[in-house]
Scaffold this motif. Structure first.
Motif, mmCIF file in Angstrom:
data_model
loop_
_atom_site.group_PDB
_atom_site.id
_atom_site.type_symbol
_atom_site.label_atom_id
_atom_site.label_comp_id
_atom_site.label_asym_id
_atom_site.label_seq_id
_atom_site.Cartn_x
_atom_site.Cartn_y
_atom_site.Cartn_z
ATOM 1 N N ASN A 80 0.824 -1.211 0.000
ATOM 2 C CA ASN A 80 0.000 0.000 0.000
ATOM 3 C C ASN A 80 0.853 1.254 0.000
ATOM 4 N N HIS A 84 0.620 3.873 -3.034
ATOM 5 C CA HIS A 84 0.116 5.228 -2.777
ATOM 6 C C HIS A 84 1.151 6.282 -3.146
ATOM 7 N N GLU A 89 -3.621 7.855 -3.116
ATOM 8 C CA GLU A 89 -4.682 7.105 -2.441
ATOM 9 C C GLU A 89 -5.965 7.059 -3.257
ATOM 10 N N GLY A 90 -6.242 8.114 -3.987
ATOM 11 C CA GLY A 90 -7.469 8.166 -4.781
ATOM 12 C C GLY A 90 -7.556 7.033 -5.792
ATOM 13 N N ALA A 92 -6.052 4.122 -5.616
ATOM 14 C CA ALA A 92 -6.231 2.866 -4.877
ATOM 15 C C ALA A 92 -7.709 2.651 -4.552
ATOM 16 N N GLU A 93 -8.387 3.713 -4.143
ATOM 17 C CA GLU A 93 -9.822 3.612 -3.840
ATOM 18 C C GLU A 93 -10.623 3.270 -5.090
ATOM 19 N N ASN A 96 -10.090 -0.416 -5.907
ATOM 20 C CA ASN A 96 -10.789 -1.276 -4.954
ATOM 21 C C ASN A 96 -12.295 -1.303 -5.210
ATOM 22 N N GLU A 97 -12.860 -0.187 -5.621
ATOM 23 C CA GLU A 97 -14.284 -0.156 -5.968
ATOM 24 C C GLU A 97 -14.544 -0.908 -7.272
#
Length: 145
Positions: A80, A84, A89-90, A92-93, A96-97
């Protein structure tokens, strides 16, 4: 898991994007040749290949040497952290979605993977042409999705 031609060419693009340099430790290995022990350069997926919705996205892959790749596979915190650092981080989100979204390409997966392989072959050629013209930095490339 079967490695497709799309997987192979995306992997080459990921490694070429960072000029065959590990994004974690900085070691350089041109064309995958080991430089110090087994320090060959790998493509490391942030979200595993089993999730087809993210499998062929350039933003899902890091360029890591064999040693760093093994380290992040065993240590999710390290994975992670480096991810990142490179993508933020954006992203990664977003991945994941997206990984749980049902994705069924028009024409089926075989056609999609054939077209993706062709696309990434072309992207690789363009990146290598830039290298021949002296571009030594990170070269972004277009994803196929």
């Amino acid at each position: 898991m079967i490695i497709t031609q799309a997987d192979k060419y995306l992997s080459k693009c990921v490694r070429e994007r960072n000029n065959w340099q590990c994004e974690m430790c900085g070691i350089i290995s041109e064309d995958g040749r080991a430089t110090c022990g087994d320090r060959s350069i790998h493509q490391s997926h942030y979200i595993g290949r089993k999730y087809k919705a993210t499998r062929y996205m350039p933003e899902n892959s890091l360029c890591l040497c064999a040693r760093c790749h093994a380290e992040v596979e065993e240590n999710p915190h390290a994975h992670n952290k480096i991810y990142h650092k490179v993508f933020g981080e954006g992203m990664a989100e977003i991945l994941n979605e997206k990984k749980h979204q049902a994705y069924k390409p028009i024409g089926g997966w075989k056609t999609f993977e054939k077209d993706a392989a062709k696309h990434y072959r072309q992207q690789l050629k363009q990146m290598r042409d830039k290298r021949l013209k002296g571009d030594l930095g990170r070269i972004e490339f277009e994803g196929f999705q």
